[in-house]
Design a protein around this motif. Structure first.
Motif, PDB file in Angstrom:
ATOM      1  N   ASP A 102      37.287  62.703  49.938  1.00 22.18           N
ATOM      2  CA  ASP A 102      36.383  61.617  49.564  1.00 22.18           C
ATOM      3  C   ASP A 102      35.710  61.948  48.223  1.00 22.18           C
ATOM      4  OD1 ASP A 102      34.581  63.588  50.174  1.00 22.18           O
ATOM      5  OD2 ASP A 102      33.745  62.602  51.931  1.00 22.18           O
ATOM      6  N   PRO A 103      35.034  60.971  47.618  1.00 17.68           N
ATOM      7  CA  PRO A 103      34.421  61.202  46.307  1.00 17.68           C
ATOM      8  C   PRO A 103      33.426  62.372  46.284  1.00 17.68           C
ATOM      9  CG  PRO A 103      34.494  58.862  46.761  1.00 17.68           C
ATOM     10  CD  PRO A 103      34.948  59.561  48.008  1.00 17.68           C
ATOM     11  N   ALA A 104      32.681  62.555  47.353  1.00 22.38           N
ATOM     12  CA  ALA A 104      31.709  63.659  47.384  1.00 22.38           C
ATOM     13  C   ALA A 104      32.428  65.009  47.318  1.00 22.38           C
ATOM     14  CB  ALA A 104      30.857  63.568  48.646  1.00 22.38           C
ATOM     15  N   THR A 105      33.535  65.124  48.034  1.00 20.77           N
ATOM     16  CA  THR A 105      34.313  66.368  48.013  1.00 20.77           C
ATOM     17  C   THR A 105      34.914  66.602  46.632  1.00 20.77           C
ATOM     18  OG1 THR A 105      34.842  66.067  50.347  1.00 20.77           O
ATOM     19  CG2 THR A 105      36.204  67.619  49.120  1.00 20.77           C
ATOM     20  N   ARG A 106      35.443  65.542  46.022  1.00 16.03           N
ATOM     21  CA  ARG A 106      36.009  65.666  44.667  1.00 16.03           C
ATOM     22  C   ARG A 106      34.941  66.077  43.667  1.00 16.03           C
ATOM     23  NH1 ARG A 106      38.600  60.607  45.952  1.00 16.03           N
ATOM     24  NH2 ARG A 106      37.209  59.618  44.459  1.00 16.03           N
ATOM     25  N   LYS A 107      33.743  65.519  43.823  1.00 20.34           N
ATOM     26  CA  LYS A 107      32.650  65.857  42.916  1.00 20.34           C
ATOM     27  C   LYS A 107      32.267  67.327  43.070  1.00 20.34           C
ATOM     28  CE  LYS A 107      28.305  63.985  41.284  1.00 20.34           C
ATOM     29  NZ  LYS A 107      27.346  62.899  41.417  1.00 20.34           N
ATOM     30  N   LYS A 108      32.227  67.798  44.307  1.00 17.32           N
ATOM     31  CA  LYS A 108      31.901  69.198  44.570  1.00 17.32           C
ATOM     32  C   LYS A 108      32.972  70.113  43.951  1.00 17.32           C
ATOM     33  CE  LYS A 108      31.127  72.385  48.387  1.00 17.32           C
ATOM     34  NZ  LYS A 108      31.191  72.552  49.834  1.00 17.32           N
ATOM     35  N   LEU A 109      34.237  69.747  44.140  1.00 15.33           N
ATOM     36  CA  LEU A 109      35.325  70.532  43.548  1.00 15.33           C
ATOM     37  C   LEU A 109      35.232  70.542  42.023  1.00 15.33           C
ATOM     38  CD1 LEU A 109      38.357  69.442  45.755  1.00 15.33           C
ATOM     39  CD2 LEU A 109      37.515  71.781  45.471  1.00 15.33           C
ATOM     40  N   ALA A 110      34.911  69.380  41.454  1.00 11.05           N
ATOM     41  CA  ALA A 110      34.804  69.270  39.992  1.00 11.05           C
ATOM     42  C   ALA A 110      33.753  70.225  39.448  1.00 11.05           C
ATOM     43  CB  ALA A 110      34.476  67.834  39.592  1.00 11.05           C
ATOM     44  N   SER A 111      32.600  70.260  40.090  1.00 14.93           N
ATOM     45  CA  SER A 111      31.552  71.158  39.597  1.00 14.93           C
ATOM     46  C   SER A 111      31.920  72.622  39.859  1.00 14.93           C
ATOM     47  CB  SER A 111      30.209  70.824  40.231  1.00 14.93           C
ATOM     48  OG  SER A 111      30.251  71.053  41.621  1.00 14.93           O
ATOM     49  N   GLN A 112      32.647  72.862  40.932  1.00 13.98           N
ATOM     50  CA  GLN A 112      33.031  74.232  41.283  1.00 13.98           C
ATOM     51  C   GLN A 112      34.035  74.820  40.291  1.00 13.98           C
ATOM     52  OE1 GLN A 112      34.710  74.489  45.202  1.00 13.98           O
ATOM     53  NE2 GLN A 112      34.937  76.703  45.141  1.00 13.98           N
ATOM     54  N   SER A 118      37.720  62.784  37.792  1.00 11.31           N
ATOM     55  CA  SER A 118      38.901  61.928  37.630  1.00 11.31           C
ATOM     56  C   SER A 118      40.172  62.774  37.529  1.00 11.31           C
ATOM     57  CB  SER A 118      38.757  61.041  36.396  1.00 11.31           C
ATOM     58  OG  SER A 118      38.610  61.830  35.238  1.00 11.31           O
ATOM     59  N   ARG A 119      40.060  63.954  36.916  1.00  8.89           N
ATOM     60  CA  ARG A 119      41.217  64.855  36.827  1.00  8.89           C
ATOM     61  C   ARG A 119      41.578  65.397  38.204  1.00  8.89           C
ATOM     62  NH1 ARG A 119      43.212  69.423  33.685  1.00  8.89           N
ATOM     63  NH2 ARG A 119      45.346  69.530  34.432  1.00  8.89           N
ATOM     64  N   ILE A 120      40.556  65.663  39.013  1.00  7.76           N
ATOM     65  CA  ILE A 120      40.804  66.147  40.372  1.00  7.76           C
ATOM     66  C   ILE A 120      41.492  65.059  41.195  1.00  7.76           C
ATOM     67  CG2 ILE A 120      39.639  66.823  42.517  1.00  7.76           C
ATOM     68  CD1 ILE A 120      37.964  68.661  40.850  1.00  7.76           C
ATOM     69  N   LEU A 121      41.015  63.828  41.053  1.00 10.21           N
ATOM     70  CA  LEU A 121      41.646  62.706  41.759  1.00 10.21           C
ATOM     71  C   LEU A 121      43.118  62.610  41.364  1.00 10.21           C
ATOM     72  CD1 LEU A 121      41.576  60.187  43.536  1.00 10.21           C
ATOM     73  CD2 LEU A 121      40.756  58.923  41.542  1.00 10.21           C
ATOM     74  N   MET A 122      43.394  62.715  40.059  1.00  9.68           N
ATOM     75  CA  MET A 122      44.769  62.647  39.576  1.00  9.68           C
ATOM     76  C   MET A 122      45.611  63.786  40.165  1.00  9.68           C
ATOM     77  SD  MET A 122      46.196  62.689  35.657  1.00  9.68           S
ATOM     78  CE  MET A 122      45.026  61.441  35.163  1.00  9.68           C
ATOM     79  N   TRP A 123      45.033  64.986  40.220  1.00 11.13           N
ATOM     80  CA  TRP A 123      45.755  66.136  40.768  1.00 11.13           C
ATOM     81  C   TRP A 123      46.123  65.874  42.220  1.00 11.13           C
ATOM     82  CZ3 TRP A 123      45.416  69.647  44.715  1.00 11.13           C
ATOM     83  CH2 TRP A 123      46.238  70.783  44.628  1.00 11.13           C
ATOM     84  N   PHE A 124      45.187  65.360  43.020  1.00 15.25           N
ATOM     85  CA  PHE A 124      45.466  65.077  44.426  1.00 15.25           C
ATOM     86  C   PHE A 124      46.516  63.972  44.558  1.00 15.25           C
ATOM     87  CE2 PHE A 124      41.816  67.639  45.434  1.00 15.25           C
ATOM     88  CZ  PHE A 124      42.103  68.126  46.695  1.00 15.25           C
ATOM     89  N   GLN A 125      46.440  62.957  43.711  1.00 17.99           N
ATOM     90  CA  GLN A 125      47.448  61.885  43.756  1.00 17.99           C
ATOM     91  C   GLN A 125      48.830  62.454  43.452  1.00 17.99           C
ATOM     92  OE1 GLN A 125      45.720  59.201  40.923  1.00 17.99           O
ATOM     93  NE2 GLN A 125      44.650  58.024  42.493  1.00 17.99           N
TER      94      GLN A 125
END
Length: 156
Positions: A102-112, A118-125
């Motif tokens: 979900d967006p909250a998890t992606r945001k946490k990963l992004a900061s980590q 958006s790059r994380i979303l693309m990677w998962f896609q």
């Protein structure tokens, strides 16, 4: 239609107006054109060109980067570079836990790991797409080797 070479006084007046307002309205540009003795269309072009030059010469902070500026292109190309081993490992672990975060998890990963959400979303896609293709190829091999469809609905 030719090129206009502005004298020093004209340049100073234009720069002063630019500092005051880089987006003057049509009436202001016409008044300025009369004042310095240049056609209004040339004044309009000067402001447009000067805004572009000013934008390209002004360093922007990360949150101020505008699309299609040189700074944005440089940042985008840096983000297209390969991920580090640590970043890949963290993303792979997250993918194993949940292939559709979900967006909250992606945001946490992004900061980590220090890349944009958006790059994380693309990677998962991309991972999900690759994973689906691998499953399809595996199913095709299974069907070709046995000459029948697998009976287990989990493979469908």
């Amino acid at each position: 239609k030719g090129k206009i070479v502005y004298n020093q006084i004209q340049k100073e007046i234009l720069l002063a107006w630019f500092k005051h307002n880089p987006h003057p309205d049509k009436v202001t540009m016409e008044r300025l054109a009369q004042e310095i003795g240049v056609p209004a269309s040339k004044i309009k072009n000067w402001f447009r060109n000067h805004r572009w030059k000013h934008l390209r010469s002004t360093p922007l902070k990360h949150d101020q980067v505008k699309p299609w500026t040189q700074e944005w292109l440089t940042k985008a190309s840096q983000e297209l570079m390969a991920l580090t081993t640590t970043q890949k490992r963290i993303l792979s672990q997250a993918f194993q836990r949940d292939p559709f975060p979900d967006p909250a998890t992606r945001k946490k990963l992004a900061s980590q790991i220090g890349i944009r959400e958006s790059r994380i979303l693309m990677w998962f896609q991309n991972q999900n797409s690759s994973y689906s293709e691998q499953r399809r190829e595996g199913l095709n091999l299974l069907v070709e080797s046995t000459n029948e469809r697998p009976r287990n609905p989990e493979f469908w």
